[in-house]
Enzyme design. Structure first.
Site, PDB file in Angstrom:
ATOM      1  CE  LYS A  52      -3.911  -2.177   2.359  1.00 34.09           C
ATOM      2  NZ  LYS A  52      -4.814  -2.149   3.550  1.00 34.09           N
ATOM      3  NE  ARG A 109     -11.979 -12.479  -6.079  1.00 35.35           N
ATOM      4  CZ  ARG A 109     -13.221 -12.439  -5.620  1.00 35.35           C
ATOM      5  NH1 ARG A 109     -14.178 -11.862  -6.345  1.00 35.35           N
ATOM      6  NH2 ARG A 109     -13.528 -12.948  -4.445  1.00 35.35           N
ATOM      7  NE  ARG A 166      -8.405  -3.123  -7.390  1.00 33.18           N
ATOM      8  CZ  ARG A 166      -8.999  -4.182  -7.940  1.00 33.18           C
ATOM      9  NH1 ARG A 166      -9.502  -4.102  -9.176  1.00 33.18           N
ATOM     10  NH2 ARG A 166      -9.100  -5.316  -7.273  1.00 33.18           N
ATOM     11  N   GLY A 205     -14.133 -18.446  -6.798  1.00 31.63           N
ATOM     12  CA  GLY A 205     -14.388 -19.856  -7.062  1.00 31.63           C
ATOM     13  C   GLY A 205     -13.297 -20.704  -6.444  1.00 31.63           C
ATOM     14  CG  HIS A 206     -12.490 -22.433  -3.551  1.00 30.34           C
ATOM     15  ND1 HIS A 206     -11.203 -22.064  -3.265  1.00 30.34           N
ATOM     16  CD2 HIS A 206     -13.288 -21.699  -2.726  1.00 30.34           C
ATOM     17  CE1 HIS A 206     -11.201 -21.161  -2.300  1.00 30.34           C
ATOM     18  NE2 HIS A 206     -12.456 -20.915  -1.959  1.00 30.34           N
ATOM     19  CE1 TYR A 246     -12.725 -20.968 -10.528  1.00 25.96           C
ATOM     20  CE2 TYR A 246     -11.000 -22.201  -9.425  1.00 25.96           C
ATOM     21  CZ  TYR A 246     -11.738 -21.046  -9.566  1.00 25.96           C
ATOM     22  OH  TYR A 246     -11.492 -19.974  -8.757  1.00 25.96           O
ATOM     23  CG  ASP A 298      -7.228 -25.490  -6.560  1.00 27.63           C
ATOM     24  OD1 ASP A 298      -7.913 -24.736  -7.257  1.00 27.63           O
ATOM     25  OD2 ASP A 298      -7.279 -25.493  -5.315  1.00 27.63           O
TER      26      ASP A 298
END
Length: 390
Positions: free
Chosen positions: A78, A101, A107, A141-142, A146, A172
């Site tokens: 930050k 994500r 950002r 999601g996990h 998927y 995964d």
């Protein structure tokens, strides 16, 4: 310095020796990719948020595979100086791994445009569930999520039963970690020709789907029924299934080819009317009952001993605790142990540039950052200002 962190190497002697990877700390597929790349010889620097990781990840260091083999730096992302520090790491790296994500790295000020401007040869590898674009790209999601959307989960489970989660191995770690690693390696090979980096967009739903490519082909060819427990490889065939033994443990029977099935029938033994009619589906129900009844007469390890030196394709179903002690796994050195942790050895194996397992992480920011041209006095300043963890 924490217990168990002193001996971690800065890159090994494996085929990726000399490559540097920056790993943005996260969950699941990215840490396993970082472990694999480190054990293939790459130097992997893991960037963690200075506030620390979530409580359930605070495992004893000797068990923490999310950190083994890495050099750890804790940074306040930050703070502008923290972002600037990570950008300097990126500028000196061959590849970056991130599993946030879509939009999070942008950002933070560390998105692909900024990173590739600082390092045009960078392989910027992104790991998400749904990919960087698409209507679900920003949804949580996990593995199970998927798998459900890939069509794979629908195919796993018994006839007439519900879909069964295959741990979190398929999306995964199969569709995620392995495709992320493949993408990084492919992009590094391409960079050797072009001199240019690029973005790798690895999505677990894409990878899980690709793993199922042969089954889509079987379905299109009309040799696969789109239902559970009705096909050769999904427990639909009695000669490709698991069976309970007298002691409540199980054996796995996988004699798909006629010559292997014939050996299985001879040794079990199985009634002759089944031995010559392996693919007569009208007999499958009776065949399954006959196999189940016979297997139930002996303990698992008795069957294992009977079939071990044959081509009947029968194996004991071992637990995770049992697998390292199996004679074949021991002969192969398939597992390694240190500090109370027994875990799989690095794979695959190489004839000349063998990788090595890691059992610790290194937390020495001054030594890590020195390799990126960051002087010790600047490290002290960053630590004292709270931008860098000490």
């Amino acid at each position: 310095m924490e217990v168990g962190t002193e001996a971690a190497p800065r890159g090994g002697n494996g085929p990726l020796a000399g490559f540097t990877i920056v790993e943005m700390a996260g969950l699941g597929p990215v840490p396993l990719a970082g472990l694999m790349l480190s054990e293939l010889g790459a130097r992997v620097v893991r960037v963690e948020r200075i506030a620390g990781e979530q409580a359930f990840l605070n495992m004893p260091p000797q068990f923490d595979l999310d950190r083994h083999g890495r050099e750890i730096v804790r940074v306040d992302l930050k703070h502008a100086d923290g972002v600037g520090l990570v950008l300097r790491l990126i500028a000196g790296a061959d590849a970056l791994l991130e599993g946030f994500r879509p939009g999070v790295m942008e950002r933070l000020g560390l998105g692909p445009d900024v990173a590739l401007a600082a390092n045009p040869g960078l392989v910027y590898a992104r790991m998400t569930g749904f990919g960087q674009e698409g209507p679900l790209s920003r949804r949580a999601g996990h593995d199970l999520t998927y798998l459900a959307l890939s069509g794979v989960l629908h195919a796993i489970g018994p006839a007439g039963g519900k879909p069964v989660p295959p741990l979190n191995l398929v999306a995964d770690y199969g569709g995620g970690t392995m495709f992320l690693v493949a993408g990084v390696l492919a992009a590094l090979l391409e960079r050797a020709r072009s001199g240019k980096g690029q973005v790798v967009d690895a999505a677990m739903v894409d990878g899980a789907s690709m793993l199922a490519a042969p089954f889509f082909a079987f379905l299109a060819a009309g040799i696969w029924r789109d239902e559970r427990g009705a096909n050769l490889l999904d427990s639909g065939a009695p000669f490709y299934d698991t069976y309970a033994c007298a002691d409540g443990r199980h054996i796995a029977v996988a004699c798909l080819e006629p010559q292997f099935f014939s050996e299985f029938c001879r040794l079990l033994p199985l009634d002759g009317r089944f031995a010559g009619a392996q693919y007569d589906t009208a007999l499958w129900s009776d065949m399954r009952d006959a196999i189940a009844a016979r297997v139930k007469e002996r303990a698992r390890d008795e069957w294992a001993a009977l079939f071990e030196q044959t081509d009947a394709c029968v194996a004991p179903v071992l637990s995770l605790a049992e697998a390292p002690a199996h004679p074949h796994n021991r002969a192969r050195g398939a597992h390694v142990a240190a500090g109370g942790l027994t875990r799989p050895a690095p794979a695959p194996r190489f004839s000349r540039t063998e990788g090595a397992p890691s059992f610790s992480a290194r937390r020495d920011p001054a030594a890590t950052l020195a390799a990126f041209g960051i002087a010790e006095d600047e490290v002290r300043r960053l630590v004292s200002s709270g931008v860098l963890g000490g």
